[in-house]
Motif scaffolding. Structure first.
Motif, PDB file in Angstrom:
ATOM      1  N   GLU A  94       0.817  -1.228   0.000  1.00 25.27           N
ATOM      2  CA  GLU A  94       0.000   0.000   0.000  1.00 25.27           C
ATOM      3  C   GLU A  94       0.842   1.266   0.000  1.00 25.27           C
ATOM      4  N   ASP A  95       1.927   1.276   0.788  1.00 21.64           N
ATOM      5  CA  ASP A  95       2.746   2.488   0.877  1.00 21.64           C
ATOM      6  C   ASP A  95       3.606   2.716  -0.372  1.00 21.64           C
ATOM      7  N   GLU A  96       3.640   1.759  -1.310  1.00 18.11           N
ATOM      8  CA  GLU A  96       4.400   1.903  -2.550  1.00 18.11           C
ATOM      9  C   GLU A  96       3.514   2.161  -3.758  1.00 18.11           C
ATOM     10  N   GLU A  97       2.220   1.929  -3.631  1.00 20.02           N
ATOM     11  CA  GLU A  97       1.315   2.024  -4.776  1.00 20.02           C
ATOM     12  C   GLU A  97       1.279   3.411  -5.410  1.00 20.02           C
ATOM     13  N   HIS A  98       1.677   4.434  -4.668  1.00 21.77           N
ATOM     14  CA  HIS A  98       1.689   5.804  -5.205  1.00 21.77           C
ATOM     15  C   HIS A  98       2.589   5.926  -6.426  1.00 21.77           C
ATOM     16  N   ARG A  99       3.528   4.999  -6.600  1.00 17.93           N
ATOM     17  CA  ARG A  99       4.405   5.034  -7.776  1.00 17.93           C
ATOM     18  C   ARG A  99       3.606   5.004  -9.068  1.00 17.93           C
ATOM     19  N   ALA A 100       2.454   4.334  -9.051  1.00 15.75           N
ATOM     20  CA  ALA A 100       1.619   4.249 -10.247  1.00 15.75           C
ATOM     21  C   ALA A 100       0.986   5.588 -10.599  1.00 15.75           C
ATOM     22  N   GLU A 101       0.898   6.490  -9.641  1.00 17.06           N
ATOM     23  CA  GLU A 101       0.327   7.817  -9.899  1.00 17.06           C
ATOM     24  C   GLU A 101       1.330   8.745 -10.573  1.00 17.06           C
ATOM     25  N   ASN A 102       2.608   8.380 -10.514  1.00 19.30           N
ATOM     26  CA  ASN A 102       3.666   9.222 -11.073  1.00 19.30           C
ATOM     27  C   ASN A 102       4.043   8.867 -12.501  1.00 19.30           C
ATOM     28  N   VAL A 103       3.354   7.891 -13.085  1.00 15.76           N
ATOM     29  CA  VAL A 103       3.603   7.477 -14.475  1.00 15.76           C
ATOM     30  C   VAL A 103       2.264   7.444 -15.206  1.00 15.76           C
ATOM     31  N   PRO A 104       2.284   7.476 -16.533  1.00 15.35           N
ATOM     32  CA  PRO A 104       1.018   7.475 -17.295  1.00 15.35           C
ATOM     33  C   PRO A 104       0.392   6.072 -17.335  1.00 15.35           C
ATOM     34  N   LEU A 105      -0.155   5.656 -16.209  1.00 12.30           N
ATOM     35  CA  LEU A 105      -0.730   4.318 -16.093  1.00 12.30           C
ATOM     36  C   LEU A 105      -2.171   4.413 -15.626  1.00 12.30           C
ATOM     37  N   ARG A 106      -3.086   4.138 -16.521  1.00 11.54           N
ATOM     38  CA  ARG A 106      -4.509   4.130 -16.204  1.00 11.54           C
ATOM     39  C   ARG A 106      -5.117   2.902 -16.854  1.00 11.54           C
ATOM     40  N   PRO A 107      -6.098   2.273 -16.216  1.00 13.01           N
ATOM     41  CA  PRO A 107      -6.731   1.096 -16.837  1.00 13.01           C
ATOM     42  C   PRO A 107      -7.369   1.455 -18.176  1.00 13.01           C
ATOM     43  N   TRP A 108      -7.280   0.550 -19.122  1.00 13.41           N
ATOM     44  CA  TRP A 108      -7.882   0.735 -20.440  1.00 13.41           C
ATOM     45  C   TRP A 108      -9.335   0.277 -20.461  1.00 13.41           C
ATOM     46  N   VAL A 109      -9.713  -0.508 -19.477  1.00 14.54           N
ATOM     47  CA  VAL A 109     -11.090  -0.993 -19.402  1.00 14.54           C
ATOM     48  C   VAL A 109     -11.729  -0.441 -18.128  1.00 14.54           C
ATOM     49  N   LYS A 110     -13.049  -0.499 -18.065  1.00 15.06           N
ATOM     50  CA  LYS A 110     -13.758   0.149 -16.964  1.00 15.06           C
ATOM     51  C   LYS A 110     -13.709  -0.613 -15.642  1.00 15.06           C
ATOM     52  N   SER A 111     -13.215  -1.835 -15.632  1.00 16.29           N
ATOM     53  CA  SER A 111     -13.171  -2.578 -14.373  1.00 16.29           C
ATOM     54  C   SER A 111     -12.180  -1.918 -13.409  1.00 16.29           C
ATOM     55  N   LEU A 112     -12.477  -2.029 -12.135  1.00 14.71           N
ATOM     56  CA  LEU A 112     -11.626  -1.426 -11.104  1.00 14.71           C
ATOM     57  C   LEU A 112     -10.385  -2.280 -10.899  1.00 14.71           C
ATOM     58  N   LYS A 113      -9.235  -1.639 -10.927  1.00  7.94           N
ATOM     59  CA  LYS A 113      -7.964  -2.344 -10.792  1.00  7.94           C
ATOM     60  C   LYS A 113      -7.144  -1.635  -9.722  1.00  7.94           C
ATOM     61  N   TYR A 114      -7.301  -2.095  -8.512  1.00  5.73           N
ATOM     62  CA  TYR A 114      -6.654  -1.442  -7.378  1.00  5.73           C
ATOM     63  C   TYR A 114      -5.237  -1.924  -7.109  1.00  5.73           C
ATOM     64  N   ASN A 115      -4.876  -3.083  -7.587  1.00  4.91           N
ATOM     65  CA  ASN A 115      -3.572  -3.662  -7.287  1.00  4.91           C
ATOM     66  C   ASN A 115      -2.531  -3.191  -8.299  1.00  4.91           C
ATOM     67  N   VAL A 116      -1.386  -2.777  -7.793  1.00  8.57           N
ATOM     68  CA  VAL A 116      -0.282  -2.349  -8.656  1.00  8.57           C
ATOM     69  C   VAL A 116       0.802  -3.414  -8.555  1.00  8.57           C
ATOM     70  N   VAL A 117       1.242  -3.875  -9.732  1.00  8.23           N
ATOM     71  CA  VAL A 117       2.276  -4.906  -9.802  1.00  8.23           C
ATOM     72  C   VAL A 117       3.505  -4.310 -10.474  1.00  8.23           C
ATOM     73  N   GLU A 118       4.652  -4.622  -9.915  1.00 11.23           N
ATOM     74  CA  GLU A 118       5.938  -4.200 -10.470  1.00 11.23           C
ATOM     75  C   GLU A 118       6.621  -5.408 -11.091  1.00 11.23           C
ATOM     76  N   VAL A 119       7.189  -5.223 -12.281  1.00 16.76           N
ATOM     77  CA  VAL A 119       8.032  -6.245 -12.897  1.00 16.76           C
ATOM     78  C   VAL A 119       9.447  -5.685 -12.911  1.00 16.76           C
ATOM     79  N   ARG A 120      10.322  -6.328 -12.163  1.00 19.72           N
ATOM     80  CA  ARG A 120      11.732  -5.920 -12.102  1.00 19.72           C
ATOM     81  C   ARG A 120      12.538  -6.876 -12.984  1.00 19.72           C
ATOM     82  N   PRO A 121      13.136  -6.362 -14.056  1.00 20.91           N
ATOM     83  CA  PRO A 121      13.861  -7.232 -14.994  1.00 20.91           C
ATOM     84  C   PRO A 121      15.117  -7.854 -14.389  1.00 20.91           C
ATOM     85  N   THR A 122      15.333  -9.111 -14.718  1.00 18.00           N
ATOM     86  CA  THR A 122      16.613  -9.763 -14.451  1.00 18.00           C
ATOM     87  C   THR A 122      17.387  -9.918 -15.761  1.00 18.00           C
ATOM     88  N   GLU A 123      16.647  -9.817 -16.868  1.00 18.33           N
ATOM     89  CA  GLU A 123      17.251  -9.893 -18.205  1.00 18.33           C
ATOM     90  C   GLU A 123      16.364  -9.116 -19.170  1.00 18.33           C
TER      91      GLU A 123
END
Length: 143
Positions: A94-123
């Motif tokens: 919860e305390d990290e989810e604000h990161r999604a507000e600082n980038v152009p990330l909005r759902p493309w569909v009308k369903s509510l999407k409260y969970n923010v997932v990060e993908v950290r590359p290893t390759e």
């Protein structure tokens, strides 16, 4: 084709530039004994990808097994570009989810999407390659 040198390998900076200029890709993830793939709209946050998701198979999959692959590609009549990330996904707290507000990330569909997932590359890898597409003359003309 093995040994085909007709493609250009993108360096890491070119891969990130390509990822920043797009916002739609596909994520492959494990769910129990199966591999799934899902379309995802995303945004780049520094050296990671972020996406929003509702409760469901994507979220369950990354919580159960964080190893994922992510692909973004584009093509036209002349060339194709593809960037693939292998990495580790995690649901942001919860305390990290604000990161999604600082980038152009909005759902493309009308369903509510409260969970923010990060993908950290290893390759990360990318290729640009010319297309011949010799069969295009066999396609019907669009009306």
């Amino acid at each position: 084709m093995i040994g085909d040198e007709s493609f250009v390998q993108l360096d890491e900076a070119e891969c990130w530039e390509f990822l920043r200029s797009h916002e739609f890709g596909r994520m492959a993830y494990h769910l129990v004994e199966e591999v799934h793939i899902a379309p995802v709209n995303y945004a780049v946050d520094h050296d990671t990808l972020l996406f929003r998701t509702a409760e469901g198979s994507k979220l369950l999959g990354v919580v159960m097994n964080p190893d994922v692959a992510f692909e973004v590609d584009e093509y036209d009549d002349r060339q194709a570009v593809s960037v693939i990330i292998r990495g580790v996904a995690r649901k942001l707290e919860e305390d990290e989810e604000h990161r999604a507000e600082n980038v152009p990330l909005r759902p493309w569909v009308k369903s509510l999407k409260y969970n923010v997932v990060e993908v950290r590359p290893t390759e990360i890898s990318g290729r640009r390659f010319p297309l011949a597409k010799p069969w295009t003359h066999m396609r019907p003309d669009p009306e």
